[in-house]
Design a protein around this motif. Structure first.
Motif, PDB file in Angstrom:
ATOM      1  N   PHE A  53      83.862  31.225  58.423  1.00 23.13           N
ATOM      2  CA  PHE A  53      83.340  32.108  57.274  1.00 23.13           C
ATOM      3  C   PHE A  53      81.892  32.068  56.742  1.00 23.13           C
ATOM      4  N   VAL A  54      81.484  30.798  56.745  1.00 20.58           N
ATOM      5  CA  VAL A  54      80.268  30.387  56.050  1.00 20.58           C
ATOM      6  C   VAL A  54      78.977  30.397  57.320  1.00 20.58           C
ATOM      7  N   LYS A  55      78.384  31.387  57.315  1.00 18.41           N
ATOM      8  CA  LYS A  55      77.421  31.599  58.482  1.00 18.41           C
ATOM      9  C   LYS A  55      75.979  31.324  57.713  1.00 18.41           C
ATOM     10  N   PRO A  56      74.853  30.668  58.580  1.00 23.73           N
ATOM     11  CA  PRO A  56      73.956  30.258  58.119  1.00 23.73           C
ATOM     12  C   PRO A  56      73.117  31.686  58.005  1.00 23.73           C
ATOM     13  N   LYS A  57      72.099  31.740  56.816  1.00 22.16           N
ATOM     14  CA  LYS A  57      71.484  32.853  56.848  1.00 22.16           C
ATOM     15  C   LYS A  57      70.122  32.765  57.352  1.00 22.16           C
ATOM     16  N   ARG A  58      69.817  33.749  58.583  1.00 22.83           N
ATOM     17  CA  ARG A  58      68.419  33.443  59.253  1.00 22.83           C
ATOM     18  C   ARG A  58      67.768  34.695  59.328  1.00 22.83           C
ATOM     19  N   SER A  59      66.325  34.630  59.435  1.00 20.54           N
ATOM     20  CA  SER A  59      65.555  35.728  59.622  1.00 20.54           C
ATOM     21  C   SER A  59      65.982  36.400  60.992  1.00 20.54           C
ATOM     22  N   LYS A  60      65.264  37.646  61.297  1.00 19.61           N
ATOM     23  CA  LYS A  60      65.804  38.205  62.523  1.00 19.61           C
ATOM     24  C   LYS A  60      64.928  37.468  63.698  1.00 19.61           C
ATOM     25  N   ALA A  61      63.896  36.738  63.304  1.00 21.62           N
ATOM     26  CA  ALA A  61      63.159  35.990  64.450  1.00 21.62           C
ATOM     27  C   ALA A  61      64.109  34.686  64.567  1.00 21.62           C
ATOM     28  N   LYS A  62      64.164  34.298  65.761  1.00 20.69           N
ATOM     29  CA  LYS A  62      64.892  33.439  66.263  1.00 20.69           C
ATOM     30  C   LYS A  62      64.039  32.013  65.781  1.00 20.69           C
ATOM     31  N   ALA A  63      64.985  31.068  65.484  1.00 17.87           N
ATOM     32  CA  ALA A  63      64.355  29.815  64.981  1.00 17.87           C
ATOM     33  C   ALA A  63      64.172  29.030  66.190  1.00 17.87           C
ATOM     34  N   ALA A  64      63.432  27.879  65.931  1.00 11.82           N
ATOM     35  CA  ALA A  64      63.210  27.055  67.117  1.00 11.82           C
ATOM     36  C   ALA A  64      64.584  26.256  67.224  1.00 11.82           C
ATOM     37  N   PRO A  65      64.643  25.598  68.401  1.00  8.38           N
ATOM     38  CA  PRO A  65      65.863  25.051  69.014  1.00  8.38           C
ATOM     39  C   PRO A  65      66.092  23.703  68.014  1.00  8.38           C
ATOM     40  N   ALA A  66      67.163  23.455  67.608  1.00  9.72           N
ATOM     41  CA  ALA A  66      67.768  22.267  66.767  1.00  9.72           C
ATOM     42  C   ALA A  66      67.186  20.874  67.493  1.00  9.72           C
ATOM     43  N   PRO A  67      66.701  20.213  66.663  1.00  5.04           N
ATOM     44  CA  PRO A  67      66.191  18.926  67.161  1.00  5.04           C
ATOM     45  C   PRO A  67      67.701  18.071  67.772  1.00  5.04           C
ATOM     46  N   ALA A  68      67.312  17.254  68.541  1.00  6.66           N
ATOM     47  CA  ALA A  68      68.235  16.395  69.117  1.00  6.66           C
ATOM     48  C   ALA A  68      68.847  15.338  67.913  1.00  6.66           C
ATOM     49  N   PRO A  69      70.380  15.152  68.005  1.00  6.99           N
ATOM     50  CA  PRO A  69      70.834  14.387  66.903  1.00  6.99           C
ATOM     51  C   PRO A  69      70.330  13.017  66.992  1.00  6.99           C
ATOM     52  N   ALA A  70      70.421  11.967  66.006  1.00  5.33           N
ATOM     53  CA  ALA A  70      70.150  10.791  66.031  1.00  5.33           C
ATOM     54  C   ALA A  70      71.316   9.947  67.059  1.00  5.33           C
ATOM     55  N   PRO A  71      70.930   8.857  67.308  1.00  2.43           N
ATOM     56  CA  PRO A  71      72.040   8.206  68.066  1.00  2.43           C
ATOM     57  C   PRO A  71      73.032   7.866  67.514  1.00  2.43           C
ATOM     58  N   ALA A  72      73.063   7.592  66.220  1.00  5.11           N
ATOM     59  CA  ALA A  72      74.228   7.306  65.284  1.00  5.11           C
ATOM     60  C   ALA A  72      74.950   8.580  64.834  1.00  5.11           C
ATOM     61  N   PRO A  73      76.147   9.022  65.297  1.00 10.77           N
ATOM     62  CA  PRO A  73      76.387  10.328  64.712  1.00 10.77           C
ATOM     63  C   PRO A  73      76.987  10.128  63.307  1.00 10.77           C
ATOM     64  N   ALA A  74      76.559  11.339  62.499  1.00 13.72           N
ATOM     65  CA  ALA A  74      76.984  11.214  61.190  1.00 13.72           C
ATOM     66  C   ALA A  74      78.542  11.174  61.000  1.00 13.72           C
ATOM     67  N   ALA A 115      75.987  30.017  73.303  1.00 11.50           N
ATOM     68  CA  ALA A 115      75.066  29.549  72.523  1.00 11.50           C
ATOM     69  C   ALA A 115      75.404  28.293  71.793  1.00 11.50           C
ATOM     70  N   ALA A 116      76.534  28.217  71.209  1.00  3.55           N
ATOM     71  CA  ALA A 116      76.802  27.275  70.268  1.00  3.55           C
ATOM     72  C   ALA A 116      76.916  26.031  71.079  1.00  3.55           C
ATOM     73  N   LYS A 117      77.466  26.060  72.513  1.00  4.63           N
ATOM     74  CA  LYS A 117      77.669  24.831  73.233  1.00  4.63           C
ATOM     75  C   LYS A 117      76.213  24.404  73.751  1.00  4.63           C
ATOM     76  N   ARG A 118      75.391  24.975  73.583  1.00  2.80           N
ATOM     77  CA  ARG A 118      73.803  24.638  73.963  1.00  2.80           C
ATOM     78  C   ARG A 118      73.151  23.637  72.668  1.00  2.80           C
ATOM     79  N   ASN A 119      73.792  23.935  71.442  1.00  2.00           N
ATOM     80  CA  ASN A 119      73.444  23.260  70.282  1.00  2.00           C
ATOM     81  C   ASN A 119      73.629  21.690  70.714  1.00  2.00           C
ATOM     82  N   PRO A 120      72.534  20.998  70.349  1.00  2.00           N
ATOM     83  CA  PRO A 120      72.584  19.368  70.573  1.00  2.00           C
ATOM     84  C   PRO A 120      73.560  18.834  69.643  1.00  2.00           C
ATOM     85  N   HIS A 121      74.043  19.186  68.773  1.00  2.00           N
ATOM     86  CA  HIS A 121      74.901  18.709  67.739  1.00  2.00           C
ATOM     87  C   HIS A 121      76.361  19.088  68.054  1.00  2.00           C
ATOM     88  N   TYR A 122      76.722  20.215  68.772  1.00  2.00           N
ATOM     89  CA  TYR A 122      77.787  20.674  69.043  1.00  2.00           C
ATOM     90  C   TYR A 122      78.855  19.750  69.467  1.00  2.00           C
TER      91      TYR A 122
END
Length: 440
Positions: A47-68, A3-10
């Motif tokens: 160690f620090v995991k995001p706190k989310r509700s049980k309902a799955k959030a929308a997919p993360a938006p694609a990152p901006a062209p310039a990496p942070a 699942a993490a590998k599908r994250n556009p920021h990963y």
């Protein structure tokens, strides 16, 4: 992990961290985590995991062209710590970590944290308060919580110094007494608020010339609040003549307690609610962390040299009742003394300790030690699991602990490779943090 590998920021972020991503406990919704959430999760070693509700959030938006820009990494991951829930379908109390008890299900069903009408017993930070033995005050001159401590015979060592164990205990004592004196809170009170403060990592180093029986040390300590759930404290001890005798840094985490007794790093709202009345205790000149530099080892300078052991040994250590507190779990200060049973040196002058999972009386541990003339690395293990690590400096000419040494004991990719060498002789290639060529 998939699942993490599908994250556009990963892909853009993972290269900033020197760790094995497969060793982390990724959430099923990690493909939806934001860029900031990924930075915090990876920087904290999982160690620090995001706190989310049980309902799955929308997919993360694609990152901006310039990496942070890549922030500095965050504090060490605990393999079996507050962020994990019981895998069983029937909720069970979490395994205790860092020397604190597993929580029993709290009676309250409200959010974690103090009640809305909570007020401190004594407000300090903007104004001072006198101190006395067992009664912390606040020094406006040093901008620190302060308290005198009398050194007794049982606190001293054959080196003419205070035992490292006693110095760690002094630091724990002033923190606990401060919460009680200023906020009116004990550890039991925190549990009723569905909160716990867990100790994961610390460094304690003697830098003074010596300390005699019945001498009074002035203990100064100040917390900082770089970001949820991290809650580190800088602690220093001063001799009667005003000279710095000891310096220490203690990595604590503020955790919330779920209804099933499991721990999880507090969310921003819970963290800020609890620490609101403590903000004036912090000394800006003593800060070692920031919101983008959270990992414990980043508070220490690089030496430019890898740890290069020249010998190794292993031994068995049976955990004693004296190593544990009233909750029958490891007391953090005891680790500095436990190392003496596993290594021939008796003149430790500084030590880093990383508690990743607690141990209990009668637990039998296998301890692997890699060492050279003036330093030693300890891996306290059970089976294939590393439970506690430590790194000690020895001798009167000891140098300050450095980032490379702390990374050997806190990065899973490092200590797991060192463990493989200790168990089966599998030689890991040298890198900037360690070099095993002196063992061949």
């Amino acid at each position: 992990m998939e699942a993490a590998k599908r994250n556009p920021h990963y892909a853009a972020i993972i290269g900033n961290y020197d760790l094995d991503p497969a060793s982390l406990d990724w959430g099923e919704d990690s493909d939806t985590w934001t860029e900031k959430e990924l930075f915090l999760f990876l920087g904290s070693g999982g160690f620090v995991k995001p706190k989310r509700s049980k309902a799955k959030a929308a997919p993360a938006p694609a990152p901006a062209p310039a990496p942070a820009p890549a922030p500095a990494a965050a504090p060490v991951a605990s393999q079996e710590t507050a962020g994990k829930s019981s895998p069983s379908s029937t909720p069970a109390p979490a395994k205790p970590t860092g020397g604190y008890p597993a929580a029993t299900p709290p009676v309250s069903t409200g959010p974690a944290g103090p009640p809305a009408d909570f007020k401190p017993v004594v407000e300090v930070g903007l104004k001072g308060k006198p101190s006395a033995f067992e009664d912390p005050g606040f020094s406006m001159e040093h901008h620190a919580i302060t308290m005198p401590v009398r050194v007794h015979c049982e606190d001293t060592s054959p080196l003419g110094h205070v035992r490292l164990e006693s110095l760690v205990a002094y630091a724990e004592r002033i923190r606990s007494l401060s919460l009680k004196a200023f906020l009116g809170l004990s550890l039991d009170d925190l549990k009723k608020m569905k909160l716990a403060i867990l100790a994961n990592e610390y460094v304690v180093e003697i830098v003074g010339k010596g300390c005699g029986v019945m001498e009074t040390l002035r203990i100064d300590t100040t917390p900082e609040f770089p970001g949820a759930p991290l809650f580190p404290w800088t602690t220093e001890a001063y001799s009667e003549n005003g000279d710095l005798y000891m310096k220490g840094l203690f990595g604590l985490s503020l955790c919330s307690i779920a209804a099933d007794g499991s721990y999880r790093g507090t969310a921003k709202e819970e963290y800020e609610k609890f620490t609101h009345f403590m903000r004036h205790w912090s000394n800006p000149k003593k800060r070692a962390f920031s919101a983008t530099s959270l990992r414990f080892f980043n508070a220490y300078q690089e030496s430019g040299k890898p740890f290069k052991p020249t010998a190794r040994r292993d031994s068995k250590y049976v955990v004693r009742a004296a190593d544990c507190d009233l909750y029958s779990v490891l007391f953090q200060a005891r680790v500095t003394s436990m190392t003496e049973s596993c290594h021939d040196r008796r003149d430790a002058i500084g030590m880093y300790v990383n508690i990743m999972a607690s141990v209990r009386p009668s637990d039998e541990l296998t301890v692997y030690v890699l060492y050279n003339e003036d330093s030693a690395l300890f891996l306290f293990t059970s089976g294939t699991s590393v439970l506690v690590t430590a790194f000690g400096h020895y001798g009167t000419n000891s140098k300050p602990l450095c980032r490379e040494e702390l990374k050997c004991c806190s990065m899973p990719g490092h200590y797991q490779k060192l463990l493989k060498y200790c168990k089966n002789g599998e030689m890991a290639p040298a890198n900037k943090d360690y070099d095993l060529s002196g063992l061949s």
